[in-house]
Design a protein around this motif. Structure first.
Motif, short mmCIF file in Angstrom:
data_model
loop_
_atom_site.label_atom_id
_atom_site.label_comp_id
_atom_site.label_asym_id
_atom_site.label_seq_id
_atom_site.Cartn_x
_atom_site.Cartn_y
_atom_site.Cartn_z
N GLY A 184 0.82 -1.24 0.01
CA GLY A 184 0.07 -0.15 0.00
C GLY A 184 1.01 1.48 -0.13
O GLY A 184 2.02 1.29 -0.22
N PRO A 185 0.28 2.44 0.20
CA PRO A 185 1.10 3.71 0.04
C PRO A 185 1.85 3.75 1.42
O PRO A 185 1.62 3.16 2.37
CB PRO A 185 0.06 4.88 0.41
CG PRO A 185 -1.43 4.18 0.01
CD PRO A 185 -0.98 2.68 0.26
N MET A 186 2.87 4.54 0.97
CA MET A 186 4.00 4.85 2.36
C MET A 186 3.58 6.22 2.69
O MET A 186 3.79 7.10 2.07
CB MET A 186 5.54 4.78 1.90
CG MET A 186 5.66 3.29 1.37
SD MET A 186 7.43 3.12 0.81
CE MET A 186 7.41 3.56 -1.01
N GLY A 187 3.50 6.46 4.09
CA GLY A 187 3.24 7.56 4.56
C GLY A 187 1.90 8.04 4.42
O GLY A 187 0.98 7.21 4.27
N SER A 222 10.02 9.60 -16.51
CA SER A 222 9.04 9.56 -17.23
C SER A 222 8.24 10.80 -17.16
O SER A 222 8.38 11.62 -16.20
CB SER A 222 7.84 8.44 -16.64
OG SER A 222 6.84 8.70 -16.83
N PRO A 223 7.52 11.28 -18.23
CA PRO A 223 6.99 12.55 -18.14
C PRO A 223 5.69 12.71 -17.26
O PRO A 223 5.28 13.72 -17.28
CB PRO A 223 6.63 12.77 -19.58
CG PRO A 223 6.37 11.30 -20.33
CD PRO A 223 7.56 10.72 -19.46
N ASN A 224 5.46 11.55 -16.63
CA ASN A 224 4.21 11.47 -15.99
C ASN A 224 4.41 10.91 -14.43
O ASN A 224 4.21 9.75 -14.21
CB ASN A 224 3.35 10.58 -16.60
CG ASN A 224 2.72 11.04 -17.80
OD1 ASN A 224 2.30 12.13 -17.93
ND2 ASN A 224 3.14 10.25 -18.81
N PRO A 225 4.89 11.94 -13.42
CA PRO A 225 5.37 11.31 -12.06
C PRO A 225 3.94 11.10 -11.56
O PRO A 225 2.97 11.72 -11.92
CB PRO A 225 5.87 12.38 -11.69
CG PRO A 225 5.84 13.61 -12.40
CD PRO A 225 5.50 13.21 -13.85
N VAL A 226 3.64 10.45 -10.50
CA VAL A 226 2.52 10.24 -9.92
C VAL A 226 2.72 10.22 -8.40
O VAL A 226 3.94 9.84 -7.72
CB VAL A 226 1.98 8.77 -10.08
CG1 VAL A 226 1.50 8.92 -11.71
CG2 VAL A 226 2.72 7.72 -9.79
N PRO A 227 1.84 10.28 -7.56
CA PRO A 227 1.80 10.51 -5.99
C PRO A 227 2.04 8.97 -5.56
O PRO A 227 1.77 7.90 -6.47
CB PRO A 227 0.42 10.87 -5.45
CG PRO A 227 -0.01 11.86 -6.72
CD PRO A 227 0.31 11.02 -7.99
N ASN A 228 2.66 8.95 -4.58
CA ASN A 228 2.88 7.62 -4.25
C ASN A 228 1.89 6.46 -3.89
O ASN A 228 1.90 5.34 -4.35
CB ASN A 228 3.63 7.66 -2.71
CG ASN A 228 4.16 6.46 -2.18
OD1 ASN A 228 3.07 5.56 -1.22
ND2 ASN A 228 5.19 5.58 -2.48
N MET A 264 14.22 9.09 1.21
CA MET A 264 13.92 7.91 -0.01
C MET A 264 12.44 7.80 -0.01
O MET A 264 12.10 7.19 -1.09
CB MET A 264 14.78 6.86 0.36
CG MET A 264 16.40 7.25 0.32
SD MET A 264 17.30 5.46 0.45
CE MET A 264 16.78 4.83 -1.09
N LEU A 265 11.69 7.98 1.07
CA LEU A 265 10.40 7.42 0.91
C LEU A 265 9.25 8.38 1.15
O LEU A 265 8.23 8.28 0.61
CB LEU A 265 10.17 6.23 1.92
CG LEU A 265 11.00 4.94 1.48
CD1 LEU A 265 10.93 3.70 2.65
CD2 LEU A 265 11.04 4.35 0.28
N LEU A 266 9.37 9.34 2.35
CA LEU A 266 8.35 10.04 2.50
C LEU A 266 8.25 11.40 1.89
O LEU A 266 7.29 12.15 2.25
CB LEU A 266 8.48 9.94 4.31
CG LEU A 266 8.30 8.85 4.86
CD1 LEU A 266 8.58 9.02 6.42
CD2 LEU A 266 7.06 8.07 4.76
#
Length: 298
Positions: A184-187, A222-228, A264-266
């Motif tokens: 699942g999502p982090m933070g 990528s030209p399309n970054p996304v939320p975690n 690195m993650l949050l």
């Protein structure tokens, strides 16, 4: 481009790049840390490099460096991470600067950590560097290329995002909780992930080797970054696993240490590959769902 030297040729990116170049008829020479092995001998720790052998190639792709996730970020480990990048790059750049005849292109790895935590704000190659350990490392890493650049060598600093490949790297570690059904999502899940498919890392590096007028920083993302949270959902779909169990930020800080977990993650970056797009590079996997499906099946 007939002969290319690669440091880190046995790593995730180096191995894939070597395979692609050799398929295209380019001779690849690995930079190796033992005089007993075939290739170009070098040792950043000892400050040793076979400059005669290095002079025989057309370009150098420098990928070697201590893994960011090799261990908790103690002061000693942070020093190893920084020194492995700066010392190795200084050694190669210095050698290229001294050569009258030798490689005229140096492509050196870097990372989007250069920008620090950017929240939801877009950044590109013209944006300033940010705060934090990773930004510090990237600045020093790129700065170590200056002797070569000053001597007229074409220097490209390839700022990689999170590479999607099930063969190693960050994604391989992300997949483990999904395999156990607790992914699942982090933070908060709101932090942006600037990701890039391994095929596009290799494709961009090959493109950069040939584009002789391009130099300086290049965002390889990528030209399309996304939320975690969106990345986690796409990974769950690709693996046919649920993506509903969030990992709280405090748990990541306990497991990895506060600084490592935060950087690195949050926290994250929303990075645009402006110079790749303007130069005409065509992404093989521009969308995260398709890229992750391809990575997982691979």
């Amino acid at each position: 481009m007939n002969r290319v030297a690669i440091s880190g040729a046995s790593g995730l990116v180096g191995g894939a790049l070597r395979e692609r170049l050799e398929a295209e008829g380019v001779e690849v020479v690995a930079m190796v840390r033992s005089r007993e092995r075939d290739g170009i001998y070098w040792s950043a720790e000892r400050g040793e490099l076979d400059e005669g052998a290095l002079a025989s190639v057309d370009a150098v792709v420098h990928l070697a460096g201590e893994s960011l996730a090799a261990g908790r970020w103690t002061e000693a480990q942070k020093r190893r991470i920084l020194e492995s990048r700066v010392q190795g790059t200084e050694l190669i750049a210095g050698a290229l600067a001294r050569m009258e005849k030798g490689p005229k292109t140096l492509i050196c790895a870097s990372a989007v950590g250069y920008y620090g935590d950017t929240g939801s704000q877009w950044v590109d190659e013209g944006s300033a560097s940010g705060e934090g350990f990773l930004a510090e490392v990237c600045r020093a890493w790129e700065g170590a290329c200056e002797p070569a650049r000053g001597a007229g060598v074409r220097v490209v600093n390839a700022r990689f995002g999170v590479i999607t490949s099930s063969e190693g790297g960050a994604l391989d570690k992300m997949m483990l909780p999904f395999k156990m059904g607790v992914g699942g999502p982090m933070g908060s899940g709101e932090q942006y992930m600037s990701w890039v498919a391994l095929d596009d890392v290799v494709g961009a590096l090959c493109w950069l080797l040939l584009e002789s007028k391009i130099e300086g920083p290049i965002n390889v993302v990528s030209p399309n970054p996304v939320p975690n949270a969106a990345f986690a959902k796409a990974l769950g779909h690709a693996m046919n696993r649920p993506a509903v169990v969030p990992t709280p930020g405090f748990a990541l800080k306990v497991a990895l240490g506060s600084e490592m977990a935060e950087e690195m993650l949050l926290k994250g970056q929303r990075v645009r590959p402006k110079r790749l797009e303007e130069g005409g590079y065509r992404f093989e996997h521009p969308e995260v769902e398709e890229a992750l499906r391809d990575a997982v099946k691979g």
